[in-house]
Enzyme design. Structure first.
Site, mmCIF file in Angstrom:
data_model
loop_
_atom_site.group_PDB
_atom_site.id
_atom_site.type_symbol
_atom_site.label_atom_id
_atom_site.label_comp_id
_atom_site.label_asym_id
_atom_site.label_seq_id
_atom_site.Cartn_x
_atom_site.Cartn_y
_atom_site.Cartn_z
ATOM 1 N NE ARG A 72 79.096 48.479 45.039
ATOM 2 C CZ ARG A 72 78.409 49.473 44.483
ATOM 3 N NH1 ARG A 72 77.112 49.359 44.300
ATOM 4 N NH2 ARG A 72 79.010 50.574 44.118
ATOM 5 C CB ALA B 65 77.727 59.569 38.990
ATOM 6 C CG HIS B 66 77.655 56.437 44.343
ATOM 7 N ND1 HIS B 66 78.536 55.587 44.960
ATOM 8 C CD2 HIS B 66 76.754 55.650 43.715
ATOM 9 C CE1 HIS B 66 78.189 54.346 44.719
ATOM 10 N NE2 HIS B 66 77.112 54.355 43.961
ATOM 11 C CE LYS C 193 71.812 50.158 43.357
ATOM 12 N NZ LYS C 193 71.244 49.972 41.990
ATOM 13 C CB THR D 101 72.041 40.851 42.561
ATOM 14 O OG1 THR D 101 71.210 41.991 42.357
ATOM 15 C CG2 THR D 101 72.431 40.771 44.027
ATOM 16 C CE LYS E 236 70.889 47.203 37.420
ATOM 17 N NZ LYS E 236 70.216 47.133 38.724
#
Ligand SMILES: *[C@@H]1O[C@H](CO)[C@@H](O)[C@H](O)[C@H]1NC(C)=O
Ligand SMILES: *[C@@H]1O[C@H](CO)[C@@H](O)[C@H](O)[C@H]1NC(C)=O
Ligand SMILES: *[C@@H]1O[C@H](CO)[C@@H](O)[C@H](O)[C@H]1NC(C)=O
Ligand SMILES: *[C@@H]1O[C@H](CO)[C@@H](O)[C@H](O)[C@H]1NC(C)=O
Length: 311
Positions: free
Chosen positions: A151, A277-278, A68, A71, A274
């Protein structure tokens, strides 16, 4: 003190690094053993050439993680370069016993056909957090160049959860809320695997036992998404590729809210999954998460001699 400890670890590990060391039952297969499985020794590094002169090659560079971290984006961007040949799928050679036991010949067979001047790259994000992998990669090629894209560790945890959540939703299976993973007895549940994957310093230490820092280029995943071109230029330099990728290979898609790639007139945006939203997370829990990573992040910055703009 840390240097002393690292030195001690290196001393302890030294015998198993020597390829001529007798094979201990249950120990890692020696390089010879792996190469024997690959067929012809030494030259196993290059497969049989196709009629058009291209051949499969073992990777000269691997994107080792993090899960996550971006990559896929990195691999797609790197593939814009004409001198790069990328394996399409995640190979999971060094981390899955079932694959690793098949030997380097099998690994070679997973690689794309490429011209002799091209660099072969594969990406398997799980490598970074798998303790056995650094030694195995070193055994294949101690001079390999490694790419690591990272990240913000808290963001990575949320993204990690979101990925598994969507996998369950697709199969119409229930999946607990993120709080159920993150909280136990009113405290942060440090046994949640996704938290551990974000303890970058712990995993990085494993790699630095086998590779000097100059062999591991860290891509800032947050920057790569915000402004890909400068980050990808650094990757070109690290891999000693001719500067070929340019700013016009990227264009911003306002609907998506991030960059897409333009490759000889062919436009390509990353897969829908990709940039998802979280989940909404209670701000108190979020700050607990930020707090948890504060010290590990500091350790990581010291380890790599560089800081990142993380919470
Ligand atoms: C060369 O041959 C290989 C194997 O048949 C094939 O996969 C590859 O696409 C070919 N490359 C070119 C540039 O035609
Ligand atoms: C996290 O994972 C690493 C590598 O597998 C392991 O050495 C470490 O003990 C784990 N740490 C925690 C806090 O679980
Ligand atoms: C950027 O790269 C593309 C193809 O990769 C090329 O056609 C174009 O001329 C380049 N632009 C600049 C400004 O170098
Ligand atoms: C921009 O993203 C939207 C939404 O995913 C997509 O439908 C559209 O085709 C994209 N446009 C371009 C020019 O890439």
């Amino acid at each position: 003190m840390a240097a002393l400890l690292l030195g001690a670890v290196l001393l302890v590990l030294q015998p198993s690094l020597a390829p001529s060391h007798p094979v201990v039952p249950g120990a890692e297969p020696s390089q010879q053993e792996v190469l024997r499985k690959a067929g012809p020794p030494q030259e196993a590094l290059r497969g049989a050439a196709a009629a058009n002169g291209s051949a499969q090659q073992l990777p000269q560079t691997i994107i080792i993680g993090v899960r996550k971290g971006g990559t896929r984006a990195l691999l797609e961007m790197l593939s814009l370069h004409p001198d790069v040949a990328a394996a399409e799928n995640e190979v999971h050679f060094f981390d899955w016993e079932e694959h690793y036991s098949r030997g380097l010949g099998w690994y070679l067979g997973q690689m794309p056909f490429s011209a002799p001047h091209q660099l072969t790259v594969e990406k398997t994000p799980a490598y970074f957090t798998s303790p056995k992998v650094p030694e195995r990669v070193h055994r294949m090629d101690p001079a390999i160049r490694l790419l690591l894209i990272l990240r913000d560790p808290s963001e990575r945890v949320l993204s990690d959860y979101t990925q598994v959540l969507y996998n369950h939703m697709q199969k119409h299976k229930p999946y607990p809320s993120i709080e159920e993973f993150l909280v136990r007895d009113g405290r942060l549940n440090v046994d949640y695997k996704a938290l551990n994957r974000s303890l970058y310093h712990a995993h990085m230490q494993n790699w630095l036992r086998f590779f000097p820092l100059r062999r591991i280029h860290i891509v800032d995943g947050d920057r790569l998404i915000r402004d890909p071109f400068p980050e990808i230029q650094k990757v070109e330099r690290f891999l000693r590729l001719a500067p070929q990728i340019n700013a016009s290979n990227f264009y911003f898609n306002k609907t998506k809210g991030f960059y897409c790639l333009r490759d000889s007139g062919r436009d390509r945006c990353l897969h829908e999954s990709k940039g998802r939203a979280h989940p909404q997370v209670d701000p108190k829990l979020l700050s607990k998460l930020h707090e948890y990573f504060h010290e590990p992040n500091k350790k990581f910055f010291e380890l790599v001699g560089r800081t990142f703009d993380w919470h």
